[in-house]
Scaffold this motif. Structure first.
Motif, PDB file in Angstrom:
ATOM      1  N   VAL A  47       0.822  -1.209   0.000  1.00  0.00           N
ATOM      2  CA  VAL A  47       0.000   0.000   0.000  1.00  0.00           C
ATOM      3  C   VAL A  47       0.860   1.265   0.000  1.00  0.00           C
ATOM      4  N   ARG A  48       2.087   1.137   0.474  1.00  0.00           N
ATOM      5  CA  ARG A  48       2.985   2.289   0.549  1.00  0.00           C
ATOM      6  C   ARG A  48       4.148   2.200  -0.441  1.00  0.00           C
ATOM      7  N   ASP A  49       4.365   1.023  -0.989  1.00  0.00           N
ATOM      8  CA  ASP A  49       5.520   0.757  -1.844  1.00  0.00           C
ATOM      9  C   ASP A  49       6.827   1.078  -1.111  1.00  0.00           C
ATOM     10  N   HIS A 126       4.361   2.845  11.910  1.00  0.00           N
ATOM     11  CA  HIS A 126       3.550   3.162  10.735  1.00  0.00           C
ATOM     12  C   HIS A 126       4.155   4.342   9.970  1.00  0.00           C
ATOM     13  N   PRO A 127       4.609   4.156   8.736  1.00  0.00           N
ATOM     14  CA  PRO A 127       5.152   5.281   7.966  1.00  0.00           C
ATOM     15  C   PRO A 127       4.122   6.392   7.820  1.00  0.00           C
ATOM     16  N   VAL A 149      -0.104  -3.441   9.069  1.00  0.00           N
ATOM     17  CA  VAL A 149      -0.127  -4.591   9.975  1.00  0.00           C
ATOM     18  C   VAL A 149      -0.230  -5.887   9.191  1.00  0.00           C
ATOM     19  N   SER A 150      -1.096  -5.919   8.198  1.00  0.00           N
ATOM     20  CA  SER A 150      -1.234  -7.138   7.393  1.00  0.00           C
ATOM     21  C   SER A 150       0.065  -7.462   6.663  1.00  0.00           C
ATOM     22  N   ALA A 151       0.775  -6.437   6.202  1.00  0.00           N
ATOM     23  CA  ALA A 151       2.062  -6.667   5.538  1.00  0.00           C
ATOM     24  C   ALA A 151       3.081  -7.254   6.515  1.00  0.00           C
ATOM     25  N   VAL A 152       3.095  -6.735   7.742  1.00  0.00           N
ATOM     26  CA  VAL A 152       4.014  -7.267   8.748  1.00  0.00           C
ATOM     27  C   VAL A 152       3.648  -8.715   9.092  1.00  0.00           C
TER      28      VAL A 152
END
Length: 352
Positions: A47-49, A126-127, A149-152
């Protein structure tokens, strides 16, 4: 050219000395003799690349090097064992989401308690809404935080580097904006129209809207439709929510559809909770919820304990929020002790 070469040589030498000094400092740290270990990782967030960095606390045996996690001129840090040996076995995991402008290091006090109680604790930074990496525009994009969170979780459950995590038993704990994050991961959805009107005519007893206004942010000018998407992560089996941000923008239908056990805590006595985080109307809609007030506390009582000079430093820096203030009847250490007891017991009772 010779000046440039000389500069580069000096820079390289200085860097080398700094590294040697750091290495020596690490080697001279005392050995850790406690049972809360810590290490660090990162996960790519689509979502953030970009990568999301995170802390991991875990049940440990004595060893590694004694470090202090978090802490600065304002806040106390928390002792831990850097790369201390893991205890044998697999342990349930708790992922903690910090508030806007906060950071993973502020929650060492509860992470340490959870690790010593037999949990692995994962704390992403969180960036865009983390200390030193924050902006008003990023704060508006609330839907990016659950995706962090899901990415982590993708990283720690999909890698052999974390064999001590029981992937079938994962909970989430969130504070303030992290409280919203945890609720979204549990199935709560935002009404984009309510979010667009969040700052219309009220500040909800908090500084969020003033912060946005200071940077010229008009919520009505943003496409907030992504906030209404379903961001539930099915790996989450239970949740603890503390003073959830933008709770009034969550849809009733989505709250009634949350199907995991959830403890919702508001910090303070009845009538003292800022309306922006008051969950007393939302909590009864959640089928498996336990709603409680934590008396004689304030919204910021969930942050780390402050040092004596903390309030003066914050005032000098122009901080608008009373980050070091509690209700006055008891110390933040006492409040933390109560919160730790409540949270650990709830998570133990609701591990799935």
């Amino acid at each position: 050219m010779s000046k440039l070469r000389t500069f580069l040589q000096i820079t390289a030498c200085t860097a080398g000395l700094a590294l040697c000094g750091w290495g020596g400092y690490q080697l001279t740290r005392p050995a850790y003799d406690g049972t809360a270990g810590i290490t660090y990782g990162s996960a790519y967030a689509p979502v953030r690349d970009r990568d999301v960095k995170f802390h991991i606390w875990y049940p440990a045996t004595p060893g590694g090097r004694a470090v202090t996690v978090g802490g600065n001129g304002v806040f106390h840090g928390t002792p831990a064992g850097r790369n201390a040996p893991h205890k044998d076995g697999q342990f349930p995991a708790v992922i903690i989401s910090h508030g806007a402008g906060g950071n993973a290091g502020q929650f060492g006090w509860i992470a340490s308690e959870l690790a010593q109680a037999g949990f692995v604790v994962i704390l992403p930074n969180h960036p865009g809404t983390t200390t030193g990496d924050a902006s008003a525009e990023a704060a508006v994009r609330v839907w990016e935080r659950p995706a962090d969170v899901s990415a982590v979780l993708d990283e720690v459950t999909g890698s052999d580097a974390y064999p001590y995590i029981d992937r079938a038993r994962i909970s989430v704990l969130g504070f303030s904006a992290g409280g919203y994050t945890a609720m979204a991961l549990s199935g709560a959805r935002v009404d984009p129209e309510k979010l667009a009107g969040f700052c219309d005519g009220t500040d909800h007893g908090m500084s969020d809207c003033a912060f946005l206004a200071h940077f010229g942010i008009d919520l009505h000018s943003f496409d907030l439709s992504p906030a209404g998407q379903d961001l539930r992560d099915p790996r989450i089996g239970s949740a603890v929510i503390v003073d959830p941000g933008i709770v009034g923008t969550l849809t009733d239908d989505s709250l009634t559809e949350i199907d995991i056990p959830m403890l919702v805590l508001n910090l303070g006595d009845e009538g003292t909770i800022p309306s922006g985080v008051d969950a007393s109307h939302a909590a009864p809609l959640i089928p498996q919820t336990d709603y409680r007030l934590v008396p004689d506390s304030t919204h910021f009582s969930f942050l780390a304990e402050c040092k004596p000079a903390g309030p003066r430093i914050l005032e000098k820096e122009g901080e608008p929020d009373p980050l070091c203030d509690d209700a006055g009847g008891r110390s933040r250490a006492d409040i933390h002790a109560e919160l730790s007891k409540i949270i650990v017991r709830y998570l133990r009772d609701n591990i799935e």
